[in-house]
Design a protein around this motif. Structure first.
Motif, PDB file in Angstrom:
ATOM      1  N   PRO A 142       0.813  -1.216   0.000  1.00 45.42           N
ATOM      2  CA  PRO A 142       0.000   0.000   0.000  1.00 45.42           C
ATOM      3  C   PRO A 142       0.855   1.278   0.000  1.00 45.42           C
ATOM      4  N   ALA A 143       0.246   2.386  -0.404  1.00 43.52           N
ATOM      5  CA  ALA A 143       0.951   3.674  -0.489  1.00 43.52           C
ATOM      6  C   ALA A 143       1.022   4.349   0.875  1.00 43.52           C
ATOM      7  N   SER A 193       1.754   3.256  -5.186  1.00 46.24           N
ATOM      8  CA  SER A 193       1.583   1.820  -4.984  1.00 46.24           C
ATOM      9  C   SER A 193       1.300   1.146  -6.320  1.00 46.24           C
ATOM     10  N   LEU A 194       1.975   0.007  -6.561  1.00 43.54           N
ATOM     11  CA  LEU A 194       1.767  -0.772  -7.784  1.00 43.54           C
ATOM     12  C   LEU A 194       1.382  -2.193  -7.406  1.00 43.54           C
ATOM     13  N   ARG A 195       0.427  -2.748  -8.140  1.00 39.01           N
ATOM     14  CA  ARG A 195       0.092  -4.166  -7.959  1.00 39.01           C
ATOM     15  C   ARG A 195       0.099  -4.823  -9.324  1.00 39.01           C
ATOM     16  N   GLY A 196       0.969  -5.834  -9.482  1.00 40.45           N
ATOM     17  CA  GLY A 196       1.097  -6.488 -10.781  1.00 40.45           C
ATOM     18  C   GLY A 196       1.487  -5.501 -11.866  1.00 40.45           C
ATOM     19  N   GLY A 197       2.279  -4.493 -11.504  1.00 39.19           N
ATOM     20  CA  GLY A 197       2.751  -3.511 -12.475  1.00 39.19           C
ATOM     21  C   GLY A 197       1.758  -2.402 -12.784  1.00 39.19           C
ATOM     22  N   THR A 211      -2.061   1.591  -8.369  1.00 40.68           N
ATOM     23  CA  THR A 211      -3.328   1.452  -7.650  1.00 40.68           C
ATOM     24  C   THR A 211      -3.605   2.628  -6.723  1.00 40.68           C
ATOM     25  N   ASP A 212      -2.555   3.310  -6.295  1.00 42.88           N
ATOM     26  CA  ASP A 212      -2.781   4.395  -5.341  1.00 42.88           C
ATOM     27  C   ASP A 212      -1.584   5.351  -5.365  1.00 42.88           C
TER      28      ASP A 212
END
Ligand code: ZN
Length: 140
Positions: free
Chosen positions: A89-90, A110-114, A117-118
Motif C-alpha cells: 500500500p501507499a 503503490s503498484l500491484r502487478g505492475g 493502484t494508489d
C-alpha cells in the motif's frame, strides 16, 4: 488547495508510473521539482538501497545533487521525494519514517502487478506521517 498540498499535472503522474514500472521489482525513487506547490518535473534518482535493499529506498546522493542543480537553474525548488511501493500500500513503512527528513513531503505510488493502484502524499513530522492533499490537474 491547502497551503501544504501539491498539484500534480496528469502528464507527470503518468511519467511517474512509467519510471516506477521501469524500476520493478525494485522501488523507484526520485524528486519532484516545481514552484508554488505545482510539480513541473519528475527527476528520477538511482535507488542506492539496490536489489538487496528489499522494501526500501535510498536516494543516490549524486542524483539528489543533480536534482538540486536542475531546480536552481530553473528557479524551482525540491517539492517532495517520491518512491514506489511494489505490491504494498501507499503508506509509509518503518524505514520510510526513520529515513525521512523532518517536515519533508513524500509521495508514494503503490503498484500491484505492475499497475498503479494508489498515489498518496505524506508529510513526516515528529516520527509520524500525516496525509497531505494531492490534486491532479491537466497540462504541465
Ligand atoms: Zn516506502
Amino acid at each position: 488547495m491547502k497551503a501544504d498540498g501539491l498539484l500534480l499535472p496528469a502528464e507527470l503522474s503518468r511519467e511517474l508510473v512509467r519510471v516506477a514500472r521501469a524500476a520493478l521489482p525494485q522501488e523507484a525513487c526520485g524528486l519532484l521539482l516545481g514552484v508554488d506547490g505545482r510539480v513541473r518535473a519528475i527527476h528520477p534518482a538511482r535507488n542506492r538501497a539496490g536489489a538487496e535493499g528489499g522494501r526500501r529506498f535510498e536516494l543516490h546522493p549524486v542524483d539528489l545533487m543533480r536534482a538540486e542543480e536542475r531546480a536552481r537553474e530553473r528557479g524551482w525548488s525540491l517539492l517532495a521525494v517520491y518512491h514506489s511501493h511494489p505490491e504494498a500500500p501507499a503508506v509509509p513503512s518503518r524505514s520510510d519514517l526513520e529515513g525521512a527528513l523532518p517536515g519533508c513531503l513524500q509521495l508514494i505510488l503503490s503498484l500491484r502487478g505492475g499497475r498503479p493502484t494508489d498515489l498518496r502524499l505524506w508529510r513526516y513530522a515528529g516520527g509520524r506521517a500525516v496525509r497531505v492533499e494531492l490534486a491532479e490537474c491537466s497540462g504541465v
